[in-house]
Scaffold this motif. Structure first.
Motif, PDB file in Angstrom:
ATOM      1  N   SER A 132       0.804  -1.223   0.000  1.00 32.75           N
ATOM      2  CA  SER A 132       0.000   0.000   0.000  1.00 32.75           C
ATOM      3  C   SER A 132       0.836   1.271   0.000  1.00 32.75           C
ATOM      4  O   SER A 132       0.303   2.363  -0.228  1.00 32.75           O
ATOM      5  CB  SER A 132      -0.918   0.015   1.225  1.00 32.75           C
ATOM      6  OG  SER A 132      -0.165   0.214   2.409  1.00 32.75           O
ATOM      7  N   CYS A 182       1.950   2.452   2.636  1.00 33.59           N
ATOM      8  CA  CYS A 182       1.628   3.083   3.924  1.00 33.59           C
ATOM      9  C   CYS A 182       2.127   2.188   5.055  1.00 33.59           C
ATOM     10  O   CYS A 182       1.892   0.971   5.041  1.00 33.59           O
ATOM     11  CB  CYS A 182       0.123   3.304   4.040  1.00 33.59           C
ATOM     12  SG  CYS A 182      -0.382   4.161   5.559  1.00 33.59           S
ATOM     13  N   CYS A 223       4.574   8.038   4.552  1.00 34.80           N
ATOM     14  CA  CYS A 223       3.924   7.094   3.639  1.00 34.80           C
ATOM     15  C   CYS A 223       3.827   7.671   2.232  1.00 34.80           C
ATOM     16  O   CYS A 223       3.866   8.890   2.044  1.00 34.80           O
ATOM     17  CB  CYS A 223       2.527   6.741   4.154  1.00 34.80           C
ATOM     18  SG  CYS A 223       2.529   6.116   5.858  1.00 34.80           S
ATOM     19  N   LEU A 270       1.652   8.604  -0.390  1.00 32.61           N
ATOM     20  CA  LEU A 270       0.239   8.874  -0.622  1.00 32.61           C
ATOM     21  C   LEU A 270      -0.120   8.852  -2.104  1.00 32.61           C
ATOM     22  O   LEU A 270      -1.302   8.905  -2.448  1.00 32.61           O
ATOM     23  CB  LEU A 270      -0.146  10.232  -0.016  1.00 32.61           C
ATOM     24  CG  LEU A 270       0.101  10.385   1.491  1.00 32.61           C
ATOM     25  CD1 LEU A 270      -0.511  11.679   1.995  1.00 32.61           C
ATOM     26  CD2 LEU A 270      -0.419   9.197   2.272  1.00 32.61           C
ATOM     27  N   SER A 290      -3.228   2.928  -1.569  1.00 32.68           N
ATOM     28  CA  SER A 290      -3.253   3.514  -0.223  1.00 32.68           C
ATOM     29  C   SER A 290      -4.520   3.085   0.513  1.00 32.68           C
ATOM     30  O   SER A 290      -5.572   2.897  -0.102  1.00 32.68           O
ATOM     31  CB  SER A 290      -3.217   5.041  -0.311  1.00 32.68           C
ATOM     32  OG  SER A 290      -1.969   5.491  -0.793  1.00 32.68           O
ATOM     33  N   SER A 300      -9.711   8.317   0.864  1.00 32.75           N
ATOM     34  CA  SER A 300      -8.341   7.795   0.880  1.00 32.75           C
ATOM     35  C   SER A 300      -7.369   8.955   0.794  1.00 32.75           C
ATOM     36  O   SER A 300      -7.094   9.610   1.797  1.00 32.75           O
ATOM     37  CB  SER A 300      -8.143   6.803  -0.275  1.00 32.75           C
ATOM     38  OG  SER A 300      -6.833   6.291  -0.283  1.00 32.75           O
ATOM     39  N   THR A 301      -6.852   9.231  -0.409  1.00 29.95           N
ATOM     40  CA  THR A 301      -5.863  10.296  -0.587  1.00 29.95           C
ATOM     41  C   THR A 301      -6.323  11.316  -1.625  1.00 29.95           C
ATOM     42  O   THR A 301      -5.510  12.024  -2.189  1.00 29.95           O
ATOM     43  CB  THR A 301      -4.515   9.689  -1.022  1.00 29.95           C
ATOM     44  OG1 THR A 301      -4.706   8.923  -2.218  1.00 29.95           O
ATOM     45  CG2 THR A 301      -3.946   8.794   0.070  1.00 29.95           C
TER      46      THR A 301
END
Length: 251
Positions: free
Chosen positions: A41, A43, A89, A91, A96, A166-167
């Motif tokens: 991911s 992350c 992380c 992104l 993600s 999410s992002t």
């Protein structure tokens, strides 16, 4: 408003990827997406971390910015969550961690709602009818289930696909939203798909779910799900058990 809720991890799992927060005039339910095995991911955090961050950011925004629109509030919560792990992380990674969002709020004589991805809200109207707000775009991706990992990645937060927290803060503006007169609503049920399988797989009606929540409480809905999961088959593409959350709001 009177709010009761219940949330439970799937049997045998050590943690819950659902999350619920509530205040005097609002409630929100989130369902984090479990990453498929082997997916990187980008992350360093797990899904429970994501939903806790997103839920706490939502609570802060709902408590301190009561006049802002729900899409603005959800977009702000997504941005705050991104800031919380931007330094650690990736992104930009298309895998993600993500979450559904369902929010209900009473203010100014109105009941506002927002549904982003597959955690629906059911409004019980004073005339006895129900209004179901269900973002089912994940059910209409091409090719039918089970969806490939590549299809989900290409469809997430894209026009013609589906939208999720999410992002991409702009995903909040693709949610299903609306407002109804508070005087026309007597109750509301917020659910994750660990509970909606009662309707989708096990033959219950939305009316039955609302009646159960109103008379026996949200915990009984989860108890019914667990009984059905033990006794009935589930679709080939689905998990035997899932995290389950139900929040019942009454006036």
């Amino acid at each position: 408003m009177h709010i009761t809720y219940e949330t439970a991890a799937a049997p045998g799992r050590p943690y819950n990827e659902d999350y619920v927060v509530a205040g005097p005039t609002w409630a929100a339910v989130l369902d984090g997406a479990t990453a498929p095995a082997g997916v990187e991911s980008g992350c360093e955090h797990d899904v429970p971390w994501l939903v806790a961050q997103l839920g706490s950011a939502l609570a802060r925004q709902l408590a301190t910015r009561p006049k802002e629109s729900l899409p603005d509030i959800v977009a702000g919560a997504i941005r705050a969550t991104m800031v919380a792990h931007a330094d650690t992380c990736d992104l930009a990674n298309p895998d993600s961690p993500s979450s559904t969002v369902a929010v209900l709020r009473e203010q100014g004589g109105l009941v506002d709602y927002l549904v982003l991805c597959d955690s629906p809200i059911v409004l019980q109207r004073t005339d006895g009818t129900l209004t179901v707000i269900d973002d089912d775009r994940t059910d209409h991706l091409p090719g039918g289930r089970p969806y490939s990992r590549e299809l989900v990645r290409a469809s997430r937060n894209r026009p013609g696909g589906f939208w999720v927290a999410s992002t991409a803060p702009d995903a909040a503006y693709e949610a299903l939203t609306g407002s109804v007169e508070a005087s026309t609503v007597s109750g509301a049920l917020l659910l994750t798909d660990g509970v909606t399988r009662l309707v989708e797989w096990y033959g219950r009606s939305w009316d039955q779910l609302v009646t159960t929540a109103a008379t026996a409480g949200p915990a009984e809905l989860i108890a019914q799900v667990r009984r059905e999961e033990r006794e009935q088959e589930v679709p080939d593409f689905a998990k035997r058990h899932d995290d389950a959350t139900a929040a019942w709001v009454s006036w």
